[in-house]
Design an enzyme around this catalytic site. Structure first.
Site, PDB file in Angstrom:
ATOM      1  N   ASN A   1       0.870  -1.180   0.000  1.00 41.61           N
ATOM      2  CA  ASN A   1       0.000   0.000   0.000  1.00 41.61           C
ATOM      3  C   ASN A   1       0.909   1.233   0.000  1.00 41.61           C
ATOM      4  O   ASN A   1       1.496   1.570   1.024  1.00 41.61           O
ATOM      5  CB  ASN A   1      -0.898  -0.035   1.239  1.00 41.61           C
ATOM      6  CG  ASN A   1      -1.878   1.133   1.278  1.00 41.61           C
ATOM      7  OD1 ASN A   1      -1.843   2.015   0.407  1.00 41.61           O
ATOM      8  ND2 ASN A   1      -2.729   1.150   2.281  1.00 41.61           N
TER       9      ASN A   1
ATOM     10  N   HIS B   1     -13.361   1.300   0.021  1.00 46.79           N
ATOM     11  CA  HIS B   1     -13.206   0.188   0.991  1.00 46.79           C
ATOM     12  C   HIS B   1     -13.625  -1.151   0.364  1.00 46.79           C
ATOM     13  O   HIS B   1     -13.963  -2.100   1.085  1.00 46.79           O
ATOM     14  CB  HIS B   1     -14.069   0.381   2.251  1.00 46.79           C
ATOM     15  CG  HIS B   1     -13.655   1.515   3.126  1.00 46.79           C
ATOM     16  ND1 HIS B   1     -14.568   2.324   3.758  1.00 46.79           N
ATOM     17  CD2 HIS B   1     -12.437   1.972   3.493  1.00 46.79           C
ATOM     18  CE1 HIS B   1     -13.933   3.232   4.472  1.00 46.79           C
ATOM     19  NE2 HIS B   1     -12.629   3.052   4.318  1.00 46.79           N
TER      20      HIS B   1
ATOM     21  N   ARG C   1     -14.204  13.276   8.517  1.00 49.15           N
ATOM     22  CA  ARG C   1     -14.967  13.609   7.296  1.00 49.15           C
ATOM     23  C   ARG C   1     -16.436  13.806   7.637  1.00 49.15           C
ATOM     24  O   ARG C   1     -16.993  13.093   8.468  1.00 49.15           O
ATOM     25  CB  ARG C   1     -14.840  12.481   6.265  1.00 49.15           C
ATOM     26  CG  ARG C   1     -13.452  12.370   5.694  1.00 49.15           C
ATOM     27  CD  ARG C   1     -13.317  11.201   4.743  1.00 49.15           C
ATOM     28  NE  ARG C   1     -12.162  10.400   5.086  1.00 49.15           N
ATOM     29  CZ  ARG C   1     -11.892   9.212   4.569  1.00 49.15           C
ATOM     30  NH1 ARG C   1     -12.699   8.669   3.686  1.00 49.15           N
ATOM     31  NH2 ARG C   1     -10.808   8.556   4.936  1.00 49.15           N
TER      32      ARG C   1
ATOM     33  N   GLU D   1      -7.345  -6.412   4.655  1.00 52.29           N
ATOM     34  CA  GLU D   1      -7.227  -5.957   3.262  1.00 52.29           C
ATOM     35  C   GLU D   1      -5.912  -6.440   2.640  1.00 52.29           C
ATOM     36  O   GLU D   1      -5.866  -6.760   1.456  1.00 52.29           O
ATOM     37  CB  GLU D   1      -7.314  -4.426   3.217  1.00 52.29           C
ATOM     38  CG  GLU D   1      -8.733  -3.941   3.480  1.00 52.29           C
ATOM     39  CD  GLU D   1      -8.818  -2.499   3.940  1.00 52.29           C
ATOM     40  OE1 GLU D   1      -8.490  -2.234   5.117  1.00 52.29           O
ATOM     41  OE2 GLU D   1      -9.198  -1.647   3.124  1.00 52.29           O
TER      42      GLU D   1
ATOM     43  N   ARG E   1      -2.366  -2.040  -3.643  1.00 53.61           N
ATOM     44  CA  ARG E   1      -3.641  -1.370  -3.425  1.00 53.61           C
ATOM     45  C   ARG E   1      -3.693  -0.168  -4.368  1.00 53.61           C
ATOM     46  O   ARG E   1      -2.774   0.660  -4.371  1.00 53.61           O
ATOM     47  CB  ARG E   1      -3.742  -0.875  -1.982  1.00 53.61           C
ATOM     48  CG  ARG E   1      -4.993  -0.090  -1.774  1.00 53.61           C
ATOM     49  CD  ARG E   1      -5.020   0.560  -0.426  1.00 53.61           C
ATOM     50  NE  ARG E   1      -6.309   1.199  -0.218  1.00 53.61           N
ATOM     51  CZ  ARG E   1      -6.495   2.321   0.454  1.00 53.61           C
ATOM     52  NH1 ARG E   1      -5.464   2.925   1.023  1.00 53.61           N
ATOM     53  NH2 ARG E   1      -7.676   2.826   0.586  1.00 53.61           N
TER      54      ARG E   1
END
Ligand code: AMP
Length: 394
Positions: free
Chosen positions: A7, A177, A235, A378, A88
């Site tokens: 990532n 996601h 957020r 992930e 990713r």
């Protein structure tokens, strides 16, 4: 097979080396402050963690050091010992429905998609190019955060805006996601033995819900960008877009400034006035801080609204699955949220819910919807997709 899951961020590179198909983590770590003063890396191996300070001019430096460390630690004999690298990649637009082996065309497409993923795709691409430079013969795979959501129908992904915005500029809901929600769908199928109707609740600093039927995404809460949906750590989630020009006219801020406010200075941080970290908010909530009580109540209501919406969309739900930092660890958030659905016969087993590090069912025997905690992975999902694609090519 030795598969590296990567990532790459703008100044960081996280990695985990897996041995597949055994799903064994061999080694993991992070390179940080790449291209900035004070760069360093950490490696976790055999239960030990080492930290080294070293000048990292760019991501290619990090990849070189990583490969040499793996050889020095006798994890690999040579560069050729690594079987594949999975990356990713945040935005795959409406081009990629699944992970893909990276060719020149794929690389160009990821570059073309930068306007849709301006914060992430450039860094993801830098990671890919750095590995290509150091390991030109080793297959590389792109695993997109948006791919799992590409099964949404146009009724879910279109916005009610002028159609040419979609036709000319690709304005639509993409969702994010996806790698985590796909992991939940895959793992739940493995556990139950068949596909059920699931609402996957990825509650981390960034957060989204995903309605899953037959192992596929039907709808998800994030939108064109990862700013949409319900309240998150920093957020805002969904807001009336008219706020943006109004705030600009009042403060003299640019559109980028206001977007930065909505991404980094909003959400639980703004509401609580304390922190974006759920642990801090919980503590203050339990100490009856009025702002944190209001923030928590709003957080729970917003998620409950999405849960209700997806329950209707799925025409009933078999499983609600909690994952990511808050979903996996906060028994308080899980309790407050599931209590909203008591009227429908959804019931938590308090004892199970209160267990630390629980993974598995936390609802009562007679609960009308089963509630599950399932830690997401992930990195493993990226490695598995990479393994499957590379084996298919052979
Ligand atoms: P993630 O983005 O998945 O790493 O999740 C980060 C969020 O998980 C932060 O808001 C943390 O406060 C939250 N979190 C981690 N551990 C706990 C915990 N034990 N209780 C409540 N929240 C937690």
């Amino acid at each position: 097979m030795e598969i590296l899951s990567v990532n790459a961020g703008s100044s960081s590179l996280k990695f985990t080396l897996f041995e597949l198909p055994f799903e064994k983590v061999v080694v993991s770590g992070t390179f940080e402050k790449i291209g900035i003063e004070g760069s360093f890396y950490t490696i976790k191996y055999n239960g030990e963690k080492i930290r080294k300070e070293v000048k990292l001019k760019d991501h290619t430096d990090a990849v070189k050091i990583l490969m040499n460390e793996l050889i020095d630690m006798k994890i690999l004999d040579s560069y050729d010992d690594l079987d594949a690298v999975g990356h990713r990649v945040v935005h795959g637009g409406d081009t990629y429905f699944d992970s893909i082996i990276i060719t020149k065309e794929v690389e160009e497409k990821i570059e073309e998609l930068i306007p849709l993923g301006p914060l992430h795709n450039p860094a993801n691409l830098t990671g890919i190019r750095s590995f290509k430079k150091i390991l030109p013969k080793i297959p590389q795979v792109a695993v997109f955060d948006t791919a799992f959501h590409q099964t949404m129908s146009d009724e879910e992904y279109l916005y009610a805006v002028p159609m040419e915005w979609y036709e000319k500029f690709a304005v639509r809901k993409y969702g994010f996601h996806g790698t985590s929600h796909k992991y939940i769908a895959t793992k739940m199928r493995e556990i139950i033995g068949e596909d059920k109707k699931i609402i996957s609740c990825h509650l981390g600093n960034g957060a989204s819900l995903c309605a899953i039927k037959d192992g596929k995404c039907v709808d998800t809460s994030m939108g064109f960008a990862p700013l949409a949906g319900f309240i998150m750590g920093t957020r805002s989630g969904d807001v009336d877009p008219s706020i943006i020009p109004y705030v600009m006219s009042k403060t003299g801020e640019t559109v980028d400034d206001v977007l930065n406010d909505l991404n980094k200075k909003s959400g639980m941080l703004a509401l609580s006035g304390v922190s974006s970290d759920m642990r801090d908010i919980e503590e203050a909530y339990l100490n009856k801080d009025p702002r944190c009580i209001r923030a928590m109540n709003m957080y729970i209501k917003h998620i409950a609204n999405y849960l209700s919406m997806y329950n209707t969309l799925l025409e009933g739900t078999d499983y609600i699955v909690f994952t990511a930092g808050i979903g996996e660890n906060s028994n308080l958030v899980r309790k407050l949220l599931i209590d909203k659905f008591k009227f429908m016969g959804v019931k938590l087993d308090e004892e199970k819910n209160n267990q630390r590090g629980i993974s598995g069912e936390i609802s009562t025997e007679d609960s009308t919807i089963k509630v599950v905690v399932l830690p997401t992975d992930e990195e493993l999902m990226i490695a598995k997709d990479t393994y499957n694609l590379v084996n298919k090519e052979k």
